[in-house]
Design a protein around this motif. Structure first.
Motif, PDB file in Angstrom:
ATOM      1  N   LYS A 175      -7.655  78.855  56.844  1.00 44.66           N
ATOM      2  CA  LYS A 175      -8.534  79.172  55.711  1.00 44.66           C
ATOM      3  C   LYS A 175      -9.689  78.186  55.667  1.00 44.66           C
TER       4      LYS A 175
ATOM      5  N   ARG B  25     -13.278  91.113  57.123  1.00 44.84           N
ATOM      6  CA  ARG B  25     -12.132  90.317  57.582  1.00 44.84           C
ATOM      7  C   ARG B  25     -10.878  91.130  57.976  1.00 44.84           C
ATOM      8  N   ARG B  26     -11.045  91.864  59.073  1.00 42.41           N
ATOM      9  CA  ARG B  26      -9.889  92.593  59.591  1.00 42.41           C
ATOM     10  C   ARG B  26      -9.026  91.670  60.426  1.00 42.41           C
ATOM     11  N   ASN B  27      -9.684  90.687  61.081  1.00 44.95           N
ATOM     12  CA  ASN B  27      -9.008  89.948  62.125  1.00 44.95           C
ATOM     13  C   ASN B  27      -9.719  88.602  62.229  1.00 44.95           C
ATOM     14  N   ASN B  92      -4.266  88.638  61.135  1.00 42.45           N
ATOM     15  CA  ASN B  92      -4.994  89.338  60.090  1.00 42.45           C
ATOM     16  C   ASN B  92      -5.006  88.471  58.831  1.00 42.45           C
ATOM     17  N   PRO B  93      -6.183  88.036  58.381  1.00 36.57           N
ATOM     18  CA  PRO B  93      -6.213  87.130  57.235  1.00 36.57           C
ATOM     19  C   PRO B  93      -5.545  87.704  55.983  1.00 36.57           C
ATOM     20  N   GLU B  94      -5.495  89.050  55.866  1.00 39.05           N
ATOM     21  CA  GLU B  94      -4.880  89.647  54.685  1.00 39.05           C
ATOM     22  C   GLU B  94      -3.367  89.374  54.637  1.00 39.05           C
ATOM     23  N   ASP B  95      -2.751  89.280  55.809  1.00 36.19           N
ATOM     24  CA  ASP B  95      -1.296  89.117  55.851  1.00 36.19           C
ATOM     25  C   ASP B  95      -0.866  87.652  55.807  1.00 36.19           C
ATOM     26  N   ASN B  97      -0.752  84.886  53.701  1.00 38.30           N
ATOM     27  CA  ASN B  97      -1.026  84.537  52.305  1.00 38.30           C
ATOM     28  C   ASN B  97       0.168  83.858  51.635  1.00 38.30           C
ATOM     29  N   ARG B 100      -0.966  80.712  47.643  1.00 40.44           N
ATOM     30  CA  ARG B 100      -1.763  81.426  46.637  1.00 40.44           C
ATOM     31  C   ARG B 100      -1.281  81.009  45.258  1.00 40.44           C
TER      32      ARG B 100
END
Lengths: 494, 101
Positions: A175, B25-27, B92-95, B97, B100
């Motif tokens: 990040k 941001r898919r990858n 994948n940045p979405e996964d 996490n 948080r």
């Protein structure tokens, strides 16, 4: 080609004549090379060689910065790319001090000591980062600013991802690197626009200031916004703070302590340099000032309010450091050309307090595994010295007399009030009110820790892992220094 | 005749494409590609403006520094993404996490 040769001799002579003003950086470069060599060859024979080289290099660089205070300011060093004034010297000393504390912290930290990669590379990276930080405080040129910020950023990414022991640490590093790279790319684009508008990269030069005045206000605003994306990322003011809580929570605790202090010192120095390079009646200055007042107000409120609902101690401290950034920006806005003592005092005290808090957090985490305030229950009884120091530093962070945190806040408020009386700027009153309000708000989250540690009892006694006391003693020392500086602020301000 | 405006328009387009790749941001690698596009847009601007600064060549010198630093940044970013892949088995940045509020 031959016609260039006399010119090159002249330029080399000019560069060499400016080098004495950069002695601290030259010492660091020597230490950097030496630390790589000792890390490769000598560490096998004597485990602590790189550690000692690093500490000695940093101490020497601080010492030389001190010597430079007594020398007349050198003008036009490296073709006017850096300005070595007294403010820069004090900042270099402070940065060297923070870096040394970080080295001691890493050396005492069990996570780093048992790691298979060892710590030698980390020390080398740190020295390179310190050179970048020093250059950030001295830069008066967009090219130098960019190179310095990138040096600090790339080194910081490596430090966050250094251990890569568990998933969270790699996530924090990713990040950080993605957010940081985007911010620096946007900053580079903004710098290219500023260069196009003015035709000069030196932001203190008359040509640059003239160019900014002549250009269309919309374009100047856009370019400044782009440039301040990158600086905002380093300083973590709202709206460029999103990475802060995640990275501070995920990074190894010593690295968090470093990230929350050293880059901020350099970033604030850079901000002050840029803001006060431009004349007060110019459009760019007023525009920038308006942006910074708004950002400082939102940063103070956001940081402190978001900290209220955190339960992870490192995450809470991340928001607290965002709140303190707002305060520092207020100090920059109120500081008038030559009087930087307020800013310096606040930065010094803030760095010591944050270092102290993270040392104690790291110590408690390594001994009991507690990272959450709920896990701090009853720790007041089982580790009394650590929790007493923690409470004393929390008192200082809130800003309650007679600590140095109180003196620092008082000095900033006084400076802001004087500034308002002199200029009648309404924004300063707003900042003053928000600053006072957030000081009260901060009481509620800082005191969560003593509340949980002393007044609540644990259901079962936490298991204590054995650990050397060196970090604890360092934290005790910092606590004493923080309180002494609060009772005798003259020692630093005078 | 290719003027300064042409360079600036191309630069702005590249910057916008890069920004889109970052925001979508898919990858993580694609985000890096987007960042590289944004940096190259800025470099194009610098070189184009540098033509009008023929005494100091500030723009050209800046472009060289920017290219080197961009390469260093990407090298570090790829090493970090490799580490992330080892732990998460995805980039994948979405996964990714776990950290948080």
């Amino acid at each position: 080609m031959n016609s260039m040769l006399p010119d090159i001799t002249e330029k080399l002579d000019h560069i060499l004549s400016g080098l004495p003003a950069l002695t601290p950086e030259l010492v660091l470069i020597a230490a950097f090379i030496a630390s790589i060599l000792t890390g490769l060859f000598v560490d096998r024979l004597w485990r602590h060689s790189t550690f000692f080289i690093t500490v000695i290099g940093m101490a020497l660089s601080a010492l030389y910065s001190g010597f430079l205070l007594y020398e007349p300011n050198a003008d036009g060093v490296l073709f006017g790319m850096v300005a070595t004034d007294a403010f820069g010297q004090y900042m270099r000393i402070l940065i060297a001090l923070v870096c040394m504390l970080f080295v001691l912290f890493v050396n005492a930290s069990p996570d780093f000591r048992v790691h298979r990669k060892k710590t030698a590379d980390l020390y080398s990276i740190l020295i390179a980062v310190q050179i970048g930080l020093n250059l950030m405080t001295l830069a008066t040129n967009w090219l130098m600013t960019f190179v310095a910020i990138e040096m600090v950023s790339i080194g910081s990414y490596l430090m966050v991802g250094y251990l890569a022991k568990e998933a969270r640490q790699t996530e924090a590093a990713m990040k950080y690197v993605l957010f940081g790279a985007v911010c620096s790319a946007v900053m580079l684009y903004g710098m290219s626009l500023l260069y196009g508008l003015t035709g000069n990269l030196d932001y203190t030069s008359a040509q640059h200031i003239q160019g900014l005045n002549d250009a269309s206000p919309l374009l100047v605003t856009l370019a400044l916004l782009f440039v301040f994306t990158g600086i905002g990322f380093k300083l973590t003011f709202v709206p460029f703070h999103f990475w802060t809580p995640d990275v501070y929570q995920g990074a190894p605790t010593p690295v968090t302590a470093f990230l929350s202090t050293a880059p901020k010192i350099a970033g604030i120095a850079l901000l002050a340099h840029i803001l006060y390079a431009w004349p007060e009646d110019s459009f760019a200055y007023q525009n920038l000032r308006l942006m910074l007042v708004a950002a400082a107000a939102v940063t103070m409120l956001w940081g402190n309010l978001a900290a209220l609902r955190q339960t992870d101690v490192k995450r809470m401290m991340a928001y607290s450091s965002i709140g303190h950034t707002g305060f520092l920006m207020m100090a920059v806005l109120a500081y008038s050309a030559q009087d930087y003592t307020v800013l310096l005092y606040y930065l010094a005290v803030y760095s010591l307090m944050n270092m102290g808090v993270f040392m104690l957090t790291g110590y408690i985490e390594s001994r009991t595994g507690a990272v959450n305030v709920a896990q701090y229950h009853g720790l007041g009884k089982s580790m009394p010295l650590a929790m007493i120091c923690f409470t004393l530093i929390m008192i200082s962070l809130t800003g309650i007399p007679p600590t140095s945190g109180f003196v620092a806040k008082l000095l900033v408020f006084t400076a802001v009030f004087h500034d308002w009386q002199a200029t009648g700027e309404i924004g300063m009153v707003v900042l003053l009110i928000i600053g006072a309000l957030t000081t009260v708000i901060s009481l509620f989250f800082y005191f969560k820790i003593p509340l949980h540690a002393f007044l609540k009892t644990a259901e079962k006694e936490p298991e204590m892992k054995p650990l050397r006391y060196s970090i604890l003693w360092l934290a005790v020392l910092l606590t004493v220094v923080i309180w002494i500086l609060g009772i005798f602020p003259n020692w630093l301000v005078g | 005749m290719i003027t300064l405006t042409h360079f600036l328009v191309v630069g702005a387009c590249i910057f916008a494409i890069g920004l889109y790749a970052v925001i979508a941001r898919r990858n993580a690698i694609l985000v890096l590609v987007g960042i590289e596009l944004m940096i190259n847009a800025a470099i194009l601007n610098l070189v184009a403006f540098g033509r009008y600064d023929s005494t100091r060549y500030g723009g050209q010198a800046f472009a060289l520094f920017a290219i080197v630093l961009a390469a260093a940044g990407v090298a570090v970013a790829l090493a970090i993404i490799l580490n992330v892949y080892k732990h998460y088995k995805t980039i994948n940045p979405e996964d990714i996490n776990k950290l948080r509020d």
